[in-house]
Design an enzyme around this catalytic site. Sequence first.
Site, mmCIF file in Angstrom:
data_model
loop_
_atom_site.group_PDB
_atom_site.id
_atom_site.type_symbol
_atom_site.label_atom_id
_atom_site.label_comp_id
_atom_site.label_asym_id
_atom_site.label_seq_id
_atom_site.Cartn_x
_atom_site.Cartn_y
_atom_site.Cartn_z
ATOM 1 N N CYS A 41 5.275 1.055 10.628
ATOM 2 C CA CYS A 41 4.629 0.182 9.650
ATOM 3 C C CYS A 41 4.554 -1.190 10.299
ATOM 4 O O CYS A 41 5.533 -1.658 10.893
ATOM 5 C CB CYS A 41 5.459 0.111 8.368
ATOM 6 S SG CYS A 41 4.948 -1.214 7.231
ATOM 7 N N TYR B 127 0.830 -1.211 0.000
ATOM 8 C CA TYR B 127 0.000 0.000 0.000
ATOM 9 C C TYR B 127 0.873 1.273 0.000
ATOM 10 O O TYR B 127 0.397 2.351 -0.359
ATOM 11 C CB TYR B 127 -0.845 0.056 1.281
ATOM 12 C CG TYR B 127 -2.098 -0.805 1.330
ATOM 13 C CD1 TYR B 127 -2.549 -1.548 0.239
ATOM 14 C CD2 TYR B 127 -2.847 -0.841 2.510
ATOM 15 C CE1 TYR B 127 -3.702 -2.313 0.337
ATOM 16 C CE2 TYR B 127 -4.012 -1.611 2.606
ATOM 17 C CZ TYR B 127 -4.437 -2.341 1.519
ATOM 18 O OH TYR B 127 -5.578 -3.087 1.613
ATOM 19 N N GLY B 128 2.113 1.106 0.470
ATOM 20 C CA GLY B 128 2.966 2.271 0.772
ATOM 21 C C GLY B 128 3.080 3.322 -0.317
ATOM 22 O O GLY B 128 3.164 4.507 -0.022
ATOM 23 N N CYS C 100 -2.602 -1.488 9.978
ATOM 24 C CA CYS C 100 -1.742 -0.995 8.905
ATOM 25 C C CYS C 100 -1.643 0.519 9.090
ATOM 26 O O CYS C 100 -2.674 1.202 9.093
ATOM 27 C CB CYS C 100 -2.394 -1.339 7.566
ATOM 28 S SG CYS C 100 -1.558 -0.612 6.153
#
Length: 258
Positions: free
Chosen positions: A182, A41-42, A72
């Site tokens: 994270c 997703y970063g 997350c």
Amino acid sequence: MHSMIGIFDSGVGGLSVFREIRKVLPEQSYMYYSDNAHCPYGEKSREYIIERAREITRFMLEKGCEIIVVACNTATAAAISTLRAEFPVKFIGMEPAIKPAAQSTQTGVVGVLATAGTLKASKYLDTREKWAQNVTIAEHIGQGFVELVETGNISGPSAEATVRASLLPLLEAGADNIVLGCTHYPFLISTIEKIAHEEFPQRSINVIDPAPAVARHLLEVMAEEGICEKASEGYNIELHSSGDSSNLQRTFHSLILK
Ligand code: DGL
């Protein structure tokens, strides 16, 4: 319908949060959802992550989840306010542990490792503004860290080289507290600590995983909401993933059931 706690992430990272939740709530039922077909997703846009989070939330609500943990940091930063506005259920999100790090630093420098999406989000910038006024914050993307964890490659020379490249700038800036922003990164904690010790043997370096604090917060919210700590029908765990599930199964068995 079986009532459950829903936990989701872009991959196996959220299992680092699930592990802590299970320590405080061993007799609950859970659904864990790994969105690995859309991982990482970063680097994705905020809109993309919001859409994924909506779809996963709908699925979890249909299956009977009573409360949802967004395990997350990137999805919390991008989507949690939208989710809270759109769905009639409580959401628990991640928050980088800047506050405890700022309180315990001796060098006055706190290092933060997180994804690009988290580091640029206003939610993160607000947390930093609030808790880090008297310390210096050094930030770095954990470049390649999510990929290491998703492939189960968390130690050894190649993992160390990848971790060193992102960690060293923080250590060189003087950081003695490293915030893991994270949920994939706690899988690399031994490698992070090893490198920190090799590079700066004289400095006492503290690596902070926020998952235990998130688990405590979940307990408080469940008490406020009147959600029982034990599943009434006997507890079970459902694992789902949007892509190949082999790493999820393997990591779940080694981390949660060990
Ligand atoms: N584990 C997630 C986080 O906490 C997402 C990592 C990613 O998919 O890039 O940020």
